[in-house]
Design a protein around this motif. Sequence first.
Motif, PDB file in Angstrom:
ATOM      1  N   ASP A 282      28.079  27.602  13.714  1.00  0.00           N
ATOM      2  CA  ASP A 282      28.232  26.913  12.427  1.00  0.00           C
ATOM      3  C   ASP A 282      28.889  25.549  12.619  1.00  0.00           C
ATOM      4  O   ASP A 282      28.430  24.544  12.072  1.00  0.00           O
ATOM      5  CB  ASP A 282      29.180  27.736  11.519  1.00  0.00           C
TER       6      ASP A 282
ATOM      7  N   GLU B 250      18.003  32.874  12.473  1.00  0.00           N
ATOM      8  CA  GLU B 250      18.008  32.623  11.036  1.00  0.00           C
ATOM      9  C   GLU B 250      17.962  31.128  10.718  1.00  0.00           C
ATOM     10  O   GLU B 250      17.237  30.692   9.831  1.00  0.00           O
ATOM     11  CB  GLU B 250      19.274  33.252  10.436  1.00  0.00           C
ATOM     12  N   HIS B 251      18.763  30.328  11.432  1.00  0.00           N
ATOM     13  CA  HIS B 251      18.908  28.901  11.110  1.00  0.00           C
ATOM     14  C   HIS B 251      18.035  28.001  11.975  1.00  0.00           C
ATOM     15  O   HIS B 251      17.890  26.819  11.671  1.00  0.00           O
ATOM     16  CB  HIS B 251      20.363  28.454  11.284  1.00  0.00           C
TER      17      HIS B 251
ATOM     18  N   TRP C 297      22.096  34.355  14.591  1.00  0.00           N
ATOM     19  CA  TRP C 297      22.405  33.146  13.806  1.00  0.00           C
ATOM     20  C   TRP C 297      21.310  32.107  14.015  1.00  0.00           C
ATOM     21  O   TRP C 297      20.800  31.525  13.060  1.00  0.00           O
ATOM     22  CB  TRP C 297      23.771  32.581  14.219  1.00  0.00           C
ATOM     23  N   TYR C 298      20.922  31.884  15.268  1.00  0.00           N
ATOM     24  CA  TYR C 298      19.880  30.879  15.545  1.00  0.00           C
ATOM     25  C   TYR C 298      18.511  31.355  15.074  1.00  0.00           C
ATOM     26  O   TYR C 298      17.684  30.550  14.649  1.00  0.00           O
ATOM     27  CB  TYR C 298      19.863  30.488  17.024  1.00  0.00           C
TER      28      TYR C 298
END
Length: 215
Positions: free
Chosen positions: A94, A188-189, A185-186
């Motif tokens: 983040d 998703e983003h 996380w990656y």
Amino acid sequence: MIIVLLGPPGAGKGTQGERLAARLDVPKIATGDVLRAAVRDGTPLGLEAKAAMDRGDLVPDDVIMGIMKEALASPAAAKGAILDGVVRTTPQADGVAAMLSDIGRKVDAVLLFDIAEDELVRRLSGRTTCDNCQRPFFGREPGELCAVEGHVPTGTLVRRKDDEPDAVRKRLQVYRDQTSPVINWYEEHGPRVVRIDAIGSLEEVEARALQVLGY
Ligand SMILES: [Zn+2]
């Protein structure tokens, strides 16, 4: 091109990071290195980091991100950078995304150096580390001098306590617990995490990474 490297200790991520940085002509940015440089240069954030370390505290994440941001905004990183060991947790993922967005940039690729646990234990148990520059060596004995081509030897190789097999398994567990969420996380983003088979010669692994990056 800003490239994030992920991978367990012993997968050769640091070494591949150096090779890719040289090949792509961009700096390799590792948290410890930029932190030490900022402290050495006495920048305002470096002084803040030093104050925390002198108190025996961890350097706060926002100070680390600030130092990263300065490194990434510097002319040396105009073409891109390889981020090695910078993203280990989702808050760091983040933080890096927000920091890059501040300077109008983004992560372009995430490479995960992948290797089986037994192979890692075998590798790490045979690893020595320079007590000065922290470079890892394989097939070299404790007590030997750190001599890297093009560098003056400045340290002695030591076997770190955390490179003993039991300690290695514990570190890998910590790595897995932290990294699975980072991969999610990656996913998703973005960008998509690309796995690189980290077993093979340095040249073979580098060629796989370059191919993924389109070189
Ligand atoms: Zn050294």
